[in-house]
Design a protein around this motif. Sequence first.
Motif, PDB file in Angstrom:
ATOM      1  N   TYR A 263      44.915 -86.773  60.402  1.00  0.00           N
ATOM      2  CA  TYR A 263      45.799 -87.129  59.341  1.00  0.00           C
ATOM      3  C   TYR A 263      45.743 -86.079  58.186  1.00  0.00           C
ATOM      4  O   TYR A 263      46.453 -85.297  57.749  1.00  0.00           O
ATOM      5  CB  TYR A 263      45.771 -88.684  58.903  1.00  0.00           C
ATOM      6  CG  TYR A 263      46.692 -88.947  57.841  1.00  0.00           C
ATOM      7  CD1 TYR A 263      47.966 -89.432  58.325  1.00  0.00           C
ATOM      8  CD2 TYR A 263      46.615 -88.800  56.668  1.00  0.00           C
ATOM      9  CE1 TYR A 263      49.032 -89.726  57.462  1.00  0.00           C
ATOM     10  CE2 TYR A 263      47.333 -88.889  55.547  1.00  0.00           C
ATOM     11  CZ  TYR A 263      48.732 -89.722  55.881  1.00  0.00           C
ATOM     12  OH  TYR A 263      49.638 -89.934  55.001  1.00  0.00           O
TER      13      TYR A 263
ATOM     14  N   ARG B 192      48.746 -87.829  66.360  1.00  0.00           N
ATOM     15  CA  ARG B 192      48.678 -88.547  64.838  1.00  0.00           C
ATOM     16  C   ARG B 192      49.879 -88.429  64.216  1.00  0.00           C
ATOM     17  O   ARG B 192      50.532 -89.463  63.945  1.00  0.00           O
ATOM     18  CB  ARG B 192      47.675 -88.165  63.971  1.00  0.00           C
ATOM     19  CG  ARG B 192      47.399 -88.887  62.824  1.00  0.00           C
ATOM     20  CD  ARG B 192      46.592 -90.162  63.140  1.00  0.00           C
ATOM     21  NE  ARG B 192      46.089 -91.055  61.894  1.00  0.00           N
ATOM     22  CZ  ARG B 192      46.551 -91.785  61.305  1.00  0.00           C
ATOM     23  NH1 ARG B 192      47.876 -92.014  61.532  1.00  0.00           N
ATOM     24  NH2 ARG B 192      46.168 -92.462  60.306  1.00  0.00           N
TER      25      ARG B 192
ATOM     26  N   THR C 194      52.341 -91.899  63.906  1.00  0.00           N
ATOM     27  CA  THR C 194      53.048 -92.539  62.724  1.00  0.00           C
ATOM     28  C   THR C 194      54.286 -92.364  62.779  1.00  0.00           C
ATOM     29  O   THR C 194      55.194 -93.450  62.180  1.00  0.00           O
ATOM     30  CB  THR C 194      52.675 -91.183  61.502  1.00  0.00           C
ATOM     31  OG1 THR C 194      51.197 -90.758  61.417  1.00  0.00           O
ATOM     32  CG2 THR C 194      53.623 -91.362  60.348  1.00  0.00           C
TER      33      THR C 194
END
Length: 256
Positions: free
Chosen positions: A158, A210, A214
């Motif tokens: 992230y 990621r 998300t």
Amino acid sequence: MEREEVLQDGAHRRVVRIGNTVRRPAQPWTPTTHALLAHLENVGFAHAPRPLGFDDEGREILTHIEGESGPAGWANVVPDDGLRAFARLLRAYHDACADFTPPPGATWPPGGAGPDTQGVVCHGDFGPWNIVWRDGQPVGIIDWDFARPGPRVHDVAYALEYVAPFRDDTECVRRLRYPVPPDRRRRLELFCTAYGLESTEGMVDAVIDRQRDTAAAVRQLAAQGHEPQATWVAAGFPAELDARAAWSNAHRHLFE
């Protein structure tokens, strides 16, 4: 009573400062987050706010960390020293919370990966904007709304999305404070080395995964009526998230 200074006033929450404290709307998982922050205080981790309970309005009370945060954080991760310090702070946090034992009946925020017995409690939103900076150095981590158990790589990937960064040259120069397009491969390596990783192998895939996770989580939370995700979906934000992951996959040669 001391006056309230508004720090954030969005559709889904109002955050204020009163004296040396910050008051934020409490959530069902706030007691679990406070247990985590108390653990960090007990083990000597000095870069997180201290939990001080709740006020008469039911808001959580946290100590205020003096410095600059929010949009100011972007410029601070551009220099190599700031990037390395940012990575070292994440590693220090992960090490500090590694032996945290959640309280009985712990409640975690919705979305994201489930509990991981081999992981830590990820901050979940470890970007330059959620770091408090003084004189170009990170001194605190704020906004623990997404803290939940998961593997360390979730936080690492992230963070890398935003500081490598996984963005095109135009956005890097116009919005992210880079004087010229960055050497993304070098920055990814600098971050990983400072964090303590022996290799960057698999990290590009981890970032792309990621990004996709998300986008999926935003859609899921919006469908369940959570804010601000419902507002984001109404505004078409998930399409932007999808485009970011597609850009990263198409430009992976810039990172590998």
